[in-house]
Design a protein around this motif. Structure first.
Motif, PDB file in Angstrom:
ATOM      1  N   ASP A  69      21.190   5.782 -27.141  1.00 18.52           N
ATOM      2  CA  ASP A  69      21.268   6.476 -25.853  1.00 18.52           C
ATOM      3  C   ASP A  69      22.133   7.719 -25.945  1.00 18.52           C
ATOM      4  OD1 ASP A  69      19.702   4.585 -24.778  1.00 18.52           O
ATOM      5  OD2 ASP A  69      21.349   3.376 -23.948  1.00 18.52           O
ATOM      6  N   ARG A  70      23.254   7.526 -26.574  1.00 14.49           N
ATOM      7  CA  ARG A  70      24.215   8.625 -26.559  1.00 14.49           C
ATOM      8  C   ARG A  70      24.007   9.641 -27.673  1.00 14.49           C
ATOM      9  NH1 ARG A  70      29.448   8.648 -23.900  1.00 14.49           N
ATOM     10  NH2 ARG A  70      30.397  10.593 -24.623  1.00 14.49           N
ATOM     11  N   TYR A  71      23.603   9.161 -28.845  1.00 15.65           N
ATOM     12  CA  TYR A  71      23.537  10.067 -29.995  1.00 15.65           C
ATOM     13  C   TYR A  71      22.114  10.306 -30.492  1.00 15.65           C
ATOM     14  CZ  TYR A  71      28.526   9.302 -29.952  1.00 15.65           C
ATOM     15  OH  TYR A  71      29.833   9.233 -29.554  1.00 15.65           O
ATOM     16  N   GLY A  72      21.161   9.671 -29.852  1.00 12.80           N
ATOM     17  CA  GLY A  72      19.769   9.946 -30.189  1.00 12.80           C
ATOM     18  C   GLY A  72      19.251   9.234 -31.429  1.00 12.80           C
ATOM     19  N   HIS A  73      19.961   8.236 -31.924  1.00 13.01           N
ATOM     20  CA  HIS A  73      19.423   7.487 -33.056  1.00 13.01           C
ATOM     21  C   HIS A  73      18.144   6.780 -32.602  1.00 13.01           C
ATOM     22  CE1 HIS A  73      23.467   8.207 -34.333  1.00 13.01           C
ATOM     23  NE2 HIS A  73      23.263   7.651 -35.515  1.00 13.01           N
ATOM     24  N   ILE A  74      17.222   6.643 -33.520  1.00 14.10           N
ATOM     25  CA  ILE A  74      16.007   5.916 -33.182  1.00 14.10           C
ATOM     26  C   ILE A  74      16.191   4.466 -33.596  1.00 14.10           C
ATOM     27  CG2 ILE A  74      13.577   5.694 -33.776  1.00 14.10           C
ATOM     28  CD1 ILE A  74      13.754   8.825 -34.045  1.00 14.10           C
ATOM     29  N   ALA A  75      16.007   3.567 -32.645  1.00 16.43           N
ATOM     30  CA  ALA A  75      16.194   2.150 -32.953  1.00 16.43           C
ATOM     31  C   ALA A  75      14.856   1.556 -33.377  1.00 16.43           C
ATOM     32  CB  ALA A  75      16.736   1.434 -31.721  1.00 16.43           C
ATOM     33  N   ILE A  76      14.861   0.905 -34.526  1.00 13.18           N
ATOM     34  CA  ILE A  76      13.640   0.236 -34.979  1.00 13.18           C
ATOM     35  C   ILE A  76      13.929  -1.263 -35.008  1.00 13.18           C
ATOM     36  CG2 ILE A  76      11.997  -0.024 -36.883  1.00 13.18           C
ATOM     37  CD1 ILE A  76      12.862   2.749 -37.852  1.00 13.18           C
ATOM     38  N   GLU A  77      13.179  -2.022 -34.252  1.00 12.63           N
ATOM     39  CA  GLU A  77      13.336  -3.474 -34.281  1.00 12.63           C
ATOM     40  C   GLU A  77      12.439  -4.001 -35.396  1.00 12.63           C
ATOM     41  OE1 GLU A  77      15.400  -5.406 -32.639  1.00 12.63           O
ATOM     42  OE2 GLU A  77      16.156  -3.910 -31.207  1.00 12.63           O
ATOM     43  N   ALA A  78      13.054  -4.417 -36.489  1.00 10.84           N
ATOM     44  CA  ALA A  78      12.260  -4.805 -37.651  1.00 10.84           C
ATOM     45  C   ALA A  78      11.313  -5.954 -37.331  1.00 10.84           C
ATOM     46  CB  ALA A  78      13.181  -5.186 -38.797  1.00 10.84           C
ATOM     47  N   SER A  79      11.727  -6.848 -36.438  1.00  9.72           N
ATOM     48  CA  SER A  79      10.900  -8.028 -36.176  1.00  9.72           C
ATOM     49  C   SER A  79       9.560  -7.649 -35.550  1.00  9.72           C
ATOM     50  CB  SER A  79      11.652  -8.998 -35.267  1.00  9.72           C
ATOM     51  OG  SER A  79      11.966  -8.348 -34.053  1.00  9.72           O
ATOM     52  N   GLU A  80       9.440  -6.417 -35.078  1.00  9.00           N
ATOM     53  CA  GLU A  80       8.173  -6.008 -34.461  1.00  9.00           C
ATOM     54  C   GLU A  80       7.227  -5.353 -35.451  1.00  9.00           C
ATOM     55  OE1 GLU A  80       9.343  -3.452 -31.252  1.00  9.00           O
ATOM     56  OE2 GLU A  80      10.413  -5.071 -30.225  1.00  9.00           O
ATOM     57  N   HIS A  81       7.667  -5.237 -36.698  1.00  6.58           N
ATOM     58  CA  HIS A  81       6.854  -4.495 -37.664  1.00  6.58           C
ATOM     59  C   HIS A  81       6.673  -5.289 -38.960  1.00  6.58           C
ATOM     60  CE1 HIS A  81       7.336  -0.900 -35.160  1.00  6.58           C
ATOM     61  NE2 HIS A  81       8.579  -1.287 -35.015  1.00  6.58           N
ATOM     62  N   SER A  82       5.680  -4.861 -39.736  1.00  5.96           N
ATOM     63  CA  SER A  82       5.494  -5.514 -41.028  1.00  5.96           C
ATOM     64  C   SER A  82       6.400  -4.827 -42.055  1.00  5.96           C
ATOM     65  CB  SER A  82       4.044  -5.375 -41.473  1.00  5.96           C
ATOM     66  OG  SER A  82       3.802  -4.027 -41.837  1.00  5.96           O
ATOM     67  N   GLU A  83       6.561  -5.517 -43.203  1.00  9.93           N
ATOM     68  CA  GLU A  83       7.381  -4.942 -44.271  1.00  9.93           C
ATOM     69  C   GLU A  83       6.822  -3.594 -44.733  1.00  9.93           C
ATOM     70  OE1 GLU A  83       8.073  -8.688 -46.575  1.00  9.93           O
ATOM     71  OE2 GLU A  83       8.331  -7.159 -48.127  1.00  9.93           O
ATOM     72  N   ARG A  84       5.504  -3.526 -44.807  1.00  7.29           N
ATOM     73  CA  ARG A  84       4.876  -2.270 -45.253  1.00  7.29           C
ATOM     74  C   ARG A  84       5.179  -1.130 -44.299  1.00  7.29           C
ATOM     75  NH1 ARG A  84      -0.968  -2.919 -46.678  1.00  7.29           N
ATOM     76  NH2 ARG A  84      -1.027  -0.707 -46.185  1.00  7.29           N
ATOM     77  N   ASP A  85       5.121  -1.457 -42.996  1.00  6.47           N
ATOM     78  CA  ASP A  85       5.447  -0.435 -41.995  1.00  6.47           C
ATOM     79  C   ASP A  85       6.862   0.069 -42.202  1.00  6.47           C
ATOM     80  OD1 ASP A  85       3.051  -0.534 -40.721  1.00  6.47           O
ATOM     81  OD2 ASP A  85       3.691  -1.971 -39.174  1.00  6.47           O
ATOM     82  N   VAL A  86       7.745  -0.911 -42.412  1.00  6.20           N
ATOM     83  CA  VAL A  86       9.156  -0.549 -42.539  1.00  6.20           C
ATOM     84  C   VAL A  86       9.365   0.399 -43.721  1.00  6.20           C
ATOM     85  CG1 VAL A  86      11.408  -1.511 -43.140  1.00  6.20           C
ATOM     86  CG2 VAL A  86      10.085  -2.539 -41.298  1.00  6.20           C
ATOM     87  N   ALA A  87       8.670   0.131 -44.817  1.00 13.36           N
ATOM     88  CA  ALA A  87       8.782   1.017 -45.980  1.00 13.36           C
ATOM     89  C   ALA A  87       8.237   2.406 -45.641  1.00 13.36           C
ATOM     90  CB  ALA A  87       8.032   0.416 -47.168  1.00 13.36           C
ATOM     91  N   ARG A  88       7.168   2.414 -44.891  1.00 11.68           N
ATOM     92  CA  ARG A  88       6.563   3.692 -44.510  1.00 11.68           C
ATOM     93  C   ARG A  88       7.511   4.473 -43.589  1.00 11.68           C
ATOM     94  NH1 ARG A  88       2.587   4.427 -40.783  1.00 11.68           N
ATOM     95  NH2 ARG A  88       2.654   2.202 -40.382  1.00 11.68           N
ATOM     96  N   PHE A  89       8.136   3.756 -42.656  1.00 10.13           N
ATOM     97  CA  PHE A  89       9.097   4.432 -41.779  1.00 10.13           C
ATOM     98  C   PHE A  89      10.193   5.079 -42.625  1.00 10.13           C
ATOM     99  CE2 PHE A  89       8.395   0.986 -38.300  1.00 10.13           C
ATOM    100  CZ  PHE A  89       7.182   1.575 -37.960  1.00 10.13           C
ATOM    101  N   ALA A  90      10.619   4.333 -43.638  1.00  9.02           N
ATOM    102  CA  ALA A  90      11.730   4.840 -44.456  1.00  9.02           C
ATOM    103  C   ALA A  90      11.366   6.188 -45.059  1.00  9.02           C
ATOM    104  CB  ALA A  90      12.068   3.823 -45.543  1.00  9.02           C
TER     105      ALA A  90
END
Ligand code: ADP
Ligand code: MG
Length: 483
Positions: A69-90
């Protein structure tokens, strides 16, 4: 560009800050028991340099999502995504230099490890053109780099450990600077801990953790006892990005709060037992339906990724493996600097050793190249004016001195050097300085001891001048006044 990140105040109330660029190059390890204030410390660091550097947080508890909220970091809830997605986000995170919090809340231990591994590997494997500097903060790092085997499958443990090892050992070249926090040093894989050159040690109860903290800080165990009595939010800091000698810091306030805070006692409900039983055993309401499954994984819209790093720090220089000759040269320089530092004359060897370790890290030698005893001997040689690798003659002198305790090597070599070069015999005062004492009585006892080992033969001529011969080497000094 120097960016100072103010972390808090020292015991005299003066601000203590960290040099962000140095931190990017030398990494940070935070240790302290649960409740000692590690997460608060990490939050302070993140808040203070938000906007100055890209920040990536691996957050097992989901505490840091409040940064968004304050600093604009993007929050990613890992439990909502697959491992492959998470690697792609990275990979995208590196490309767009976005600051993010990867929350692993809601995943089982094994899921957390798999996800952290996929994510870290994604960051690590980004193409070279995306190697921008970023702080990679890992809270509760022992979960991802455990010292021993645990409950999880061996392959999962290995994958996670190897990703953490990459981050800490090989990340720098790729711009990734690991900042890791752990409750228990003894539970964190040694190689992962060893790669950090900056330490912030908070309250630590167990002897085994304290012993490891003392080793990392280059402190004597006795000194390290102080870590046991630290208050919450108080840390002992050391390292090239913060201080050359340990300083006590009280970590300052933070702007955002943790999503989960410490449990607080609240009054128990007043319902009488019967009513409570009724409430608990009441039949399920007929219209109750199981909660809907979580929404399908959403693609992270890259246009939402912000440019957190407006004015970036320059790309880090490539980390070249230091070749042994080069390393030896740097060590010689470091030793020379210590000898030339007037502050160092009467400091104890263990304090100087600590200084040495920090100075080595500052010239890019992460691993302590000498142990304490090796250091004391080399320092003695340096004090006697022997720099670099000893040549054959010096090797002979050092060999002759093997029978002497480490601390006597300095005065012995000072005499040996004068003798070899046909110079006047060093005075008691000069000998005292290399021996790290100001007592001339101690110097005389020292000479008597070395004579008793038949390493010195002392002669005083009719004019009262002293010369010393080293029989095994056949070298003799010129006579000179002893006083
Ligand atoms: N320097 C500090 N100033 C004020 N409150 C602090 C400070 N450090 C920690 N706290 C508070 O103490 C509690 C425990 O701190 P936390 O950072 O969660 O500990 P840890 O991560 O080491 O378990 C939190 O409620 C936190 O807000
Ligand atoms: Mg915590």
């Amino acid at each position: 560009m120097t960016v100072r990140v103010e972390m808090g105040k020292d015991s005299g109330g003066a601000p203590v800050s960290m040099d962000l660029e140095e931190l990017l190059a030398t990494r940070l390890l935070v240790q302290g028991n649960s409740g000692s204030g590690k997460s608060h410390l990490l939050r302070r660091l993140l808040e203070q340099c938000a906007g100055q550097v890209q920040q990536v947080v691996i957050d097992p508890e989901g505490d840091f999502v409040t940064l968004s909220d304050r600093y604009g970091h993007i929050a990613i809830e890992a439990s909502e995504h697959s491992e492959r997605d998470v690697a792609r986000f990275a990979a995208r995170i590196r490309e767009h230099r976005a600051s993010v919090v990867l929350s692993l809340e809601g995943l089982e231990a094994e899921g957390q490890m798999k996800c952290a591994a996929a994510f870290l590997n994604g960051l690590f494997d980004a193409p070279r053109e995306h190697w921008y500097p970023a702080l990679v903060v890992v809270d509760e790092a022992q979960l991802f780099a455990p010292a021993g085997g645990g409950e999880v499958a061996e392959e999962v443990r290995r994958a996670s450990l190897s990703a953490m090892t990459n981050l800490m050992c090989r990340g720098r070249k790729r711009g990734l600077a690991g900042v890791i926090a752990t409750q228990r040093l003894a539970k964190l894989a040694k190689n992962v801990a060893a790669e950090a050159s900056n330490f912030l040690m908070g309250r630590t109860f167990l002897d085994i953790d304290m012993a490891r903290a003392a080793d990392l800080l280059g402190m004597e165990r006795r000194q390290a006892e102080a870590i046991r009595d630290l208050q919450r939010g108080h840390f002992l800091a050391l390292g090239p990005a913060v201080a050359r000698r340990p300083v006590a810091i009280e970590i300052g306030a933070v702007e955002t709060s943790a999503r989960s805070s410490s449990p607080k006692l609240t009054p128990l409900p007043q319902a009488v037992a019967e009513d409570m039983k009724g409430l608990l055993l009441a039949p399920a309401e007929p219209e109750w339906t199981p909660p809907a499954p979580s929404p399908a994984p959403t693609q992270m819209p890259s246009e939402r990724l912000i440019e957190a790093l407006a004015r970036s720090t320059p790309a880090p220089v490539d980390e070249v493996a230091v070749d042994p000759d080069e390393a030896a040269g740097r060590i010689a320089e470091v030793l020379r600097d210590i000898v030339e530092d007037p502050d160092s004359t009467y400091r104890s060897p263990s304090v100087l050793y600590q200084d040495f370790l920090v100075r080595c890290r500052m010239v890019g030698l992460a691993r302590p190249p000498l142990d304490l005893s090796g250091f004391v001997r080399r320092l003695s040689a340096a004090r006697a004016g022997i720099h670099g690798d000893p040549d054959a003659d010096w090797a002979q002198a050092l060999d002759a001195a093997r029978a002497l305790p480490d601390d006597m090597l300095g005065p012995f070599l000072l005499v040996a050097r004068a003798a070899r070069e046909g110079l006047p015999c060093p005075s008691d005062t000069e000998l005292a300085a290399t021996y790290g004492t100001s007592s001339l009585g101690r110097v005389r006892r020292l000479l008597t001891y070395i004579e008793s080992r038949e390493l010195f033969v002392t002669r005083v001529d009719l004019a009262g001048k002293r010369s010393i011969t080293i029989p095994r080497l056949g070298w003799t000094t010129q006579p000179s006044e002893a006083g």
